[in-house]
Design a protein around this motif. Structure first.
Motif, PDB file in Angstrom:
ATOM      1  N   SER A 149     111.559  19.856-105.758  1.00 24.87           N
ATOM      2  CA  SER A 149     111.232  19.471-107.126  1.00 24.87           C
ATOM      3  C   SER A 149     111.192  20.944-108.054  1.00 24.87           C
ATOM      4  O   SER A 149     111.261  20.954-109.009  1.00 24.87           O
ATOM      5  N   LYS A 150     110.981  22.442-106.960  1.00 24.44           N
ATOM      6  CA  LYS A 150     110.519  23.681-107.471  1.00 24.44           C
ATOM      7  C   LYS A 150     112.286  24.323-108.463  1.00 24.44           C
ATOM      8  O   LYS A 150     111.895  25.217-109.274  1.00 24.44           O
ATOM      9  N   TYR A 151     113.374  23.135-107.740  1.00 24.75           N
ATOM     10  CA  TYR A 151     114.450  23.558-108.368  1.00 24.75           C
ATOM     11  C   TYR A 151     114.844  22.824-109.585  1.00 24.75           C
ATOM     12  O   TYR A 151     115.803  23.669-110.173  1.00 24.75           O
TER      13      TYR A 151
ATOM     14  N   LYS B 142     109.100  23.112-114.025  1.00 22.72           N
ATOM     15  CA  LYS B 142     108.355  24.159-114.259  1.00 22.72           C
ATOM     16  C   LYS B 142     107.158  24.831-114.313  1.00 22.72           C
ATOM     17  O   LYS B 142     106.817  25.643-113.369  1.00 22.72           O
TER      18      LYS B 142
ATOM     19  N   ILE C 258     104.433  22.448-111.556  1.00 24.92           N
ATOM     20  CA  ILE C 258     104.160  21.210-110.118  1.00 24.92           C
ATOM     21  C   ILE C 258     103.058  21.543-109.799  1.00 24.92           C
ATOM     22  O   ILE C 258     102.562  22.504-109.500  1.00 24.92           O
TER      23      ILE C 258
ATOM     24  N   PRO D  47     104.593  24.877-103.001  1.00 28.88           N
ATOM     25  CA  PRO D  47     105.260  25.225-104.939  1.00 28.88           C
ATOM     26  C   PRO D  47     104.024  25.087-105.441  1.00 28.88           C
ATOM     27  O   PRO D  47     105.556  25.174-106.934  1.00 28.88           O
TER      28      PRO D  47
ATOM     29  N   THR E  27     102.500  24.802-109.139  1.00 26.88           N
ATOM     30  CA  THR E  27     101.836  25.826-109.611  1.00 26.88           C
ATOM     31  C   THR E  27     100.536  25.753-110.789  1.00 26.88           C
ATOM     32  O   THR E  27      99.654  26.604-111.074  1.00 26.88           O
TER      33      THR E  27
ATOM     34  N   ASN F 130     102.405  33.161-111.494  1.00 27.29           N
ATOM     35  CA  ASN F 130     102.140  32.464-112.196  1.00 27.29           C
ATOM     36  C   ASN F 130     100.692  32.293-113.714  1.00 27.29           C
ATOM     37  O   ASN F 130     100.462  33.520-113.179  1.00 27.29           O
TER      38      ASN F 130
END
Length: 483
Positions: free
Chosen positions: A334-336, A339, A341, A368, A370, A458
């Motif tokens: 998902s991190k790819y 913006k 998560i 990853p 956020t 972040n």
């Protein structure tokens, strides 16, 4: 005929203390839908968000006097169950000629209790749009009224007996409902994180859920139904034109349940060049890289995953049906594409130990995310675990002791660390103490949000949520985490 709909205040100040700043007022979509549906049929609807305005009982009583509605409708969840109970009794004492209708899950579960204690005249069970409209039709000025043929309600009859009518079926064709934007609402009243473009809207593109997690009260509505893609697109176009919206938050219980449908929706958003950003709640079992790609292309910038636990046995015990390997794979993927998560975790589930909670904290730090939520497990009324706990004597519910029961609703809190005198949570696993849970919840939040690597990478979420007036409570909350 005038109808007053009220989104009630709640007990978050007492339950959360300084942590209330992290619980921003949210759009009450259920009431918005009911208000819009009633307006479609010519009813004069006045809406008051008492949570947003922090109304006490006196303010609401004055509002009722000023508006003089024939019918008052109030939404009732566990967090405001006590407030609604006491408010309902006040309304029935002061305005005996007005019809008081309660709805939403908590009122439905405790319908006999509210009716027996003169805190309501009618309770609506399940989806409220059609039932509430039929109540209004029956209660028109100058007409005798009867509720006996209205499905999906409970009420007090002329002989002071509680009548439970036949259950109402779920609405099959959701496209028949008007868009939930009643007259005179101001979308900018409802804040979001500061880096989300305002104004924004919440869209519910489906109702129900295909899963059956034992901790979740949505299992009461497993009849999963979807709006047509054209209907959802029309709502986005309507709100862009009327409100100039820039962001859509899809509020489906399981937005990605149908891959084919979401691909079709994203394709339409791209085709029509709607140029919006949006977010949703996904599910590890219902998303893959193909779906992520087209979601991102269509403007999706944020996704939330209900991870719940970092221990496979705990996940199995709550019928989550996810595997830790899949969780790691999908979140890393998902991190790819997104913006933001967000990871949603639950601490203190049945059979939890310090070790299993440490595994959950470790997982949150490895992936990853956020943002992350670390909620204490709460067996909310309506969930399967709530009923299991009652049957097994873990939770006692005695409707013959009103004061004891309504006070117990204050104990359904997912955060017990910010309020100095917060009520003891309704449930603590037998392998842990309340002090253990508080320490572990603090540890989870502290380790996640106060990592140097996180703070450099972040923008801290607590700064996004706040205005200047919130700063003292922010400082108090941070100090509590650091103790």
């Amino acid at each position: 005929m005038k109808i007053l709909l009220i989104n009630p205040n709640n007990l978050l100040e007492k339950i959360l203390g300084s942590g209330k700043i992290f619980a921003s007022p949210d759009m009450p979509m259920g009431l918005f839908y009911i208000a819009s549906y009633l307006q479609k049929f010519g009813y004069h609807v006045v809406f008051r968000d008492s949570y947003l305005h922090n109304d006490d009982y006196d303010v609401i009583v004055k509002k009722i006097k000023d508006e003089d509605p024939k019918i008052i409708g109030i939404s009732c969840l566990t967090a405001n169950g006590k407030f609604v109970f006491e408010l309902g009794q006040i309304i029935k004492r002061k305005f005996t000629e007005k019809l008081l209708v309660l709805g939403n899950l908590h009122a439905s579960i405790f319908s006999n209790f509210y009716l027996n204690n003169k805190a309501a005249d009618v309770i609506v069970h399940g989806e409220g749009e059609i039932a509430f409209k039929e109540i209004c039709d029956s209660f028109r000025e100058g007409q005798s009224f009867s509720f006996k043929d209205i499905k999906g309600i409970s009420y007090i009859d002329e002989e002071n007996k509680i009548i439970n009518n036949e259950q109402r079926k779920y609405i099959k064709n959701l496209d028949l409902l008007p868009f939930p934007y009643p007259d005179n609402i101001n979308l900018n009243d409802y804040p979001r994180m500061k880096d989300i473009k305002l104004p924004y809207i919440k869209i519910i593109s489906s109702r129900g859920c295909v899963n059956n997690c034992t901790f979740c009260a949505v299992h009461n509505n497993r009849n999963y139904r979807m709006r047509s893609i054209n209907n959802v697109i029309e709502e986005i176009e309507y709100t862009k034109k009327k409100f100039n919206i820039n962001f859509v938050s899809f509020e489906d219980a399981l937005f990605t349940a149908s891959k084919k449908r979401i691909i079709e929706l994203c394709s339409k958003i791209i085709e029509k060049k709607l140029n919006i950003e949006w977010g949703c709640e996904g599910h590890i079992n219902f998303i893959d890289e193909e779906l992520m790609k087209i979601m991102r292309k269509a403007g999706c910038i944020g996704i939330s995953y209900g991870i719940e636990s970092g221990n496979q046995d705990i996940l199995n015990s709550i019928n989550k049906k996810t595997r830790l390997d899949d969780i790691k794979k999908k979140v890393l993927m998902s991190k790819y594409y997104f913006k933001k998560i967000s990871g949603l975790f639950i601490l203190g589930l049945p059979n939890e130990t310090k070790q299993t909670i440490e595994q959950t904290i470790k997982l949150s730090l490895e992936l990853p995310f956020t943002t992350a939520q670390f909620s204490l497990f709460t067996p909310y009324p309506g969930s399967q675990l709530y009923y299991d706990f009652i049957q097994n004597g873990v939770i006692a519910v005695d409707e013959n002791k009103p004061e004891e029961l309504i006070n117990s609703w204050e104990r359904y809190s997912s955060y017990a660390i910010f309020a100095k005198d917060a009520p003891h949570p309704i449930y603590v696993p037998e392998n842990l103490t309340l002090n253990d849970l508080k320490k572990l919840q603090k540890k989870a939040l502290r380790k996640f949000y106060f990592r140097l690597s996180y703070m450099l990478k972040n923008r801290p979420v607590y700064l996004d949520l706040l205005s200047f007036k919130d700063f003292p409570n922010l400082v108090k909350s941070i100090l509590k985490l650091l103790k």
